[in-house]
Design an enzyme around this catalytic site. Structure first.
Site, PDB file in Angstrom:
ATOM      1  N   GLU A   1       0.811  -1.224   0.000  1.00 41.18           N
ATOM      2  CA  GLU A   1       0.000   0.000   0.000  1.00 41.18           C
ATOM      3  C   GLU A   1       0.841   1.270   0.000  1.00 41.18           C
ATOM      4  OE1 GLU A   1      -1.015  -2.756   1.377  1.00 41.18           O
ATOM      5  OE2 GLU A   1      -3.027  -2.983   0.555  1.00 41.18           O
TER       6      GLU A   1
ATOM      7  N   HIS B   1     -11.598  -4.558   9.488  1.00 44.24           N
ATOM      8  CA  HIS B   1     -12.031  -4.453   8.090  1.00 44.24           C
ATOM      9  C   HIS B   1     -13.361  -3.736   7.925  1.00 44.24           C
ATOM     10  CE1 HIS B   1      -8.801  -7.218   7.338  1.00 44.24           C
ATOM     11  NE2 HIS B   1      -9.121  -7.390   6.078  1.00 44.24           N
TER      12      HIS B   1
END
Ligand SMILES: Cc1ncc(C[n+]2csc(CCOP(=O)(O)OP(=O)(O)O)c2C)c(N)n1
Ligand SMILES: [Mg+2]
Lengths: 321, 326
Positions: free
Chosen positions: B60, B129
């Site tokens: 990322e 999440h």
């Protein structure tokens, strides 16, 4: 190598050194520079030698120790110094400061202050060239300490996977702030880390500008031939503290003297010029005087330059449409 | 005109922008071969090829950083985070780099990058999440943060984001992607919706509900319930969190004198806190009642469905909040 070229390199290196010494004075004696000031003294051959090997369209990106790269990239000393003094005439109008010099015209994409982060930007610059199928490359500079952060590993891996036209230049000056390489890196041979990503890597003498230039030229040629990313670990030494105020107590006695007396990059080139190229002391003296005049003018210009107008505070938060 | 889901509208915007401009390309995890984790870029690899639809490693930091660098060099990358939860790992690249290069270098560099980030909870994906962290990203000047709630807005705003010369975080509420309720008339051709402009999604005179993203749909549900009881709620969709356009919420508030702010992020230091502050600063004389907030409870998202639901806003909570101040 042509005599004129070598003399030009000599002048650039002397300019960087004198720029740094004068900046140090302006900071410590006159209080005209504030914040961080990371001096490049001792490492001049790397910026000058690598940038001499680039084409003007090749991208440059570096960390916060960026004065040398800026000057070698062709930014004028007076505008760089004005930036250090926070003046409106500085290369980034007083918004960036010492760590964030940049020039779009020179394809110098800046100095960056978060260790390792700009490697990812460098990967992006290289990606843009690959995307356009151009023959241009990015040169990305960083320190030994930066090779321990995640950004480094992600960036080398992506550059490897995508075979991007990027030259990674690690300026190994033996320390990240006060931490010696072997205290911070499980593998103290930094170039080995690049090999882990199948990136061809070499460890070279970063204080010998001829070697720096030759190796950079060779690496860029490989990149332009489509061989993907290349890595050069350049061994060097920073003479001053990490930033102003660092007394470098972490260094072993005599280490600095040894580097300065035996391996100084300017003295090394000077010796070559005097003994191999038939240059006289007077010629070199003339260059030094010329640099001094340029620095005097830079100081005068920066002192006389205005501060940024308050009504510019909000400019450029977002780029113009 | 076709009735599209939010996801279809986003896919259309991406495809049309890529057809229009060769500088626009997509990079992210599983965007190419897989077709996008949420199938937003399904078929793109076949249509545009691997140069323009680029699978990345699970990295990322460099996804965000390389997209930023490529944008500075003149491309228009659309970098996809698999979900916004993983953008935390790239926070430095987004906030310290993408959002700073224009200002820090005195306007020398543009940075036309779009970070697409599916977000939101309610799917029993557990504490790591299920975030709606929009406000964190919206805190920093330099990054535009866009959160469309309808297919029409999504298509127009994404096109505007791609054409913007600065960095835009484009947050897509996963629970809305395929929801039939969210389907909407979307023009087939080219149009944009301006970034930084709020919008009245339902007119009313009794109370103003200020919201965005997923919050819009529970607020509209609540407004319908309230209507049956004779209460007319005006629903304002912020659409963009940064830069924040307060003109529409302020005008509505000056008409209704009462407001409730609805968001799916956590309540403490949330969007609601900012909106309430602005309303009392700029329209104190119009304040007829305390301004209420409906938000996610201040608790990490639990896995078990009943618990998770209990912590999230819903239409009933909005109705209850409105009734408290009427
Ligand atoms: C992510 C991050 N962590 C810590 C710092 C503080 N810091 C600034 S420079 C530096 C040392 C970096 O050393 P190196 O990469 O070897 O570069 P050098 O200073 O030797 O040129 C540290 C720890 C920072 N700027 N960014
Ligand atoms: Mg170092």
């Amino acid at each position: 190598m042509e005599k004129e070229t070598l003399l030009d390199w000599y002048r650039q290196m002397v300019l960087i050194r004198r720029f740094e010494e004068r900046s140090d004075e302006l900071y410590q004696l006159e209080g005209k520079i504030k914040g961080f000031l990371h001096l490049y003294i001792g490492q001049e051959a790397i910026a000058v030698g690598t940038i001499a090997a680039r084409r003007p369209q090749d991208h440059l990106i570096t960390a916060y120790r960026d004065h040398g790269h800026a000057l070698a990239a062709g930014l004028e000393a007076k505008y760089v110094l004005a930036e250090l003094m926070g003046k409106a005439t500085g290369v980034t109008g007083g918004r960036g400061g010492s760590m964030h010099l940049a020039s779009r015209d020179r394809h110098f994409w800046g100095g960056y202050g978060i260790v390792g982060a700009h490697l990812s930007l460098g990967v992006g610059l290289a990606l843009a060239e690959k995307y356009r199928e151009s023959e241009f490359a990015a040169i990305c500079y960083f320190g030994d300490g930066a090779t321990n952060i995640g950004y480094f590993h992600e960036s080398l891996n992506m550059a490897g996977v995508w075979q991007l036209p990027i030259l990674f230049v690690c300026e190994n000056n033996k320390y990240g702030m006060g931490t010696a390489v072997d205290k911070a890196s499980a593998n103290p041979i930094i170039s080995d880390k690049a090999r882990a990503y199948c990136i061809p890597a070499k460890r070279i003498d970063g204080n010998n500008i001829l070697e720096v230039y030759d190796e950079t030229s060779a690496a860029l040629a490989k990149i332009r031939a489509g061989e993907g990313p290349q890595f050069l670990e350049m061994m060097t030494y920073r003479y001053e503290g990490h930033s102003i105020g660092d007394r470098t107590r972490y260094r072993p006695e005599g280490e600095l003297h040894q580097w300065r007396d035996e391996k100084d990059p300017i003295a090394t080139l000077q010796k070559h010029l005097l003994t191999q190229m038939g240059i006289s002391e007077t010629e070199l003296m003339a260059i030094q005087q010329d640099v001094e005049r340029e620095m005097d003018e830079a100081v005068r210009f920066s002192n006389e330059s205005p501060l940024p107008e308050l009504d510019t505070l909000y400019n450029y938060i977002y780029p113009e449409a | 005109m076709a009735r599209l889901t939010l996801r279809e509208a986003i896919t259309d915007a991406l495809r049309e922008e890529m057809q229009r401009d060769d500088n626009v390309f997509i990079m992210g995890e599983e965007v190419a071969d897989w077709g996008g984790t949420y199938a937003v870029t399904k078929g793109f690899l076949e249509e545009f090829g691997p140069r323009r639809v680029r699978d990345t490693p699970i990295s990322e930091m460099v996804i965000a950083g390389a997209a930023t660098g490529a944008a500075m060099a003149g491309l228009r990358p659309v970098a996809e985070f698999m979900t916004i939860n993983f953008a935390f790992v790239a926070f430095d690249a987004i906030i310290n780099h993408a959002a700073k290069v224009s200002y820090m270098f005195n306007g020398q560099f543009d940075c036309p990058v779009v970070f697409r980030a599916p977000g939101g909870g309610g799917k029993q994906l557990g504490a790591t999440h299920s975030h709606t962290p929009d406000v964190i990203f919206a805190h920093f000047p330099g990054l535009k943060v866009v959160c469309p709630a309808t297919p029409y807005d999504a298509k127009g705003l994404l096109k505007a984001a791609i054409r913007d010369n600065g960095p835009v975080l484009f947050i897509e509420a996963v629970p809305l992607y395929t929801s039939p309720k969210v389907r909407d008339e979307v023009p087939e051709g080219d149009y944009t919706v301006p970034i930084g402009v709020s919008d009245v999604k339902r007119e009313g005179s009794d109370v103003t509900i200020i919201t965005y993203g997923e919050g819009l749909h529970i607020s509209l549900d609540a407004a319908r319930q309230l209507e049956r009881e004779g209460i007319e709620a005006e629903v304002v969709d912020l659409r963009t969190l940064q830069p924040l356009d307060m003109s529409v919420p302020l005008a509505s508030f000056k008409k209704t004198f009462k407001a409730v702010v609805v968001e799916f992020g956590h309540q403490t230091y949330g969007i609601g806190a900012e909106i309430v502050a602005r309303l009392q600063e700029e329209a104190f004389d119009y304040l007829d009642a305390p301004i209420k907030r409906v938000a996610q409870n201040d608790v990490p998202a639990p896995y078990s469905g009943l618990l998770e639901k209990a912590a999230l806003p819903d239409a009933d909570k909005v109705v209850a909040a409105v009734k408290e101040i009427l």
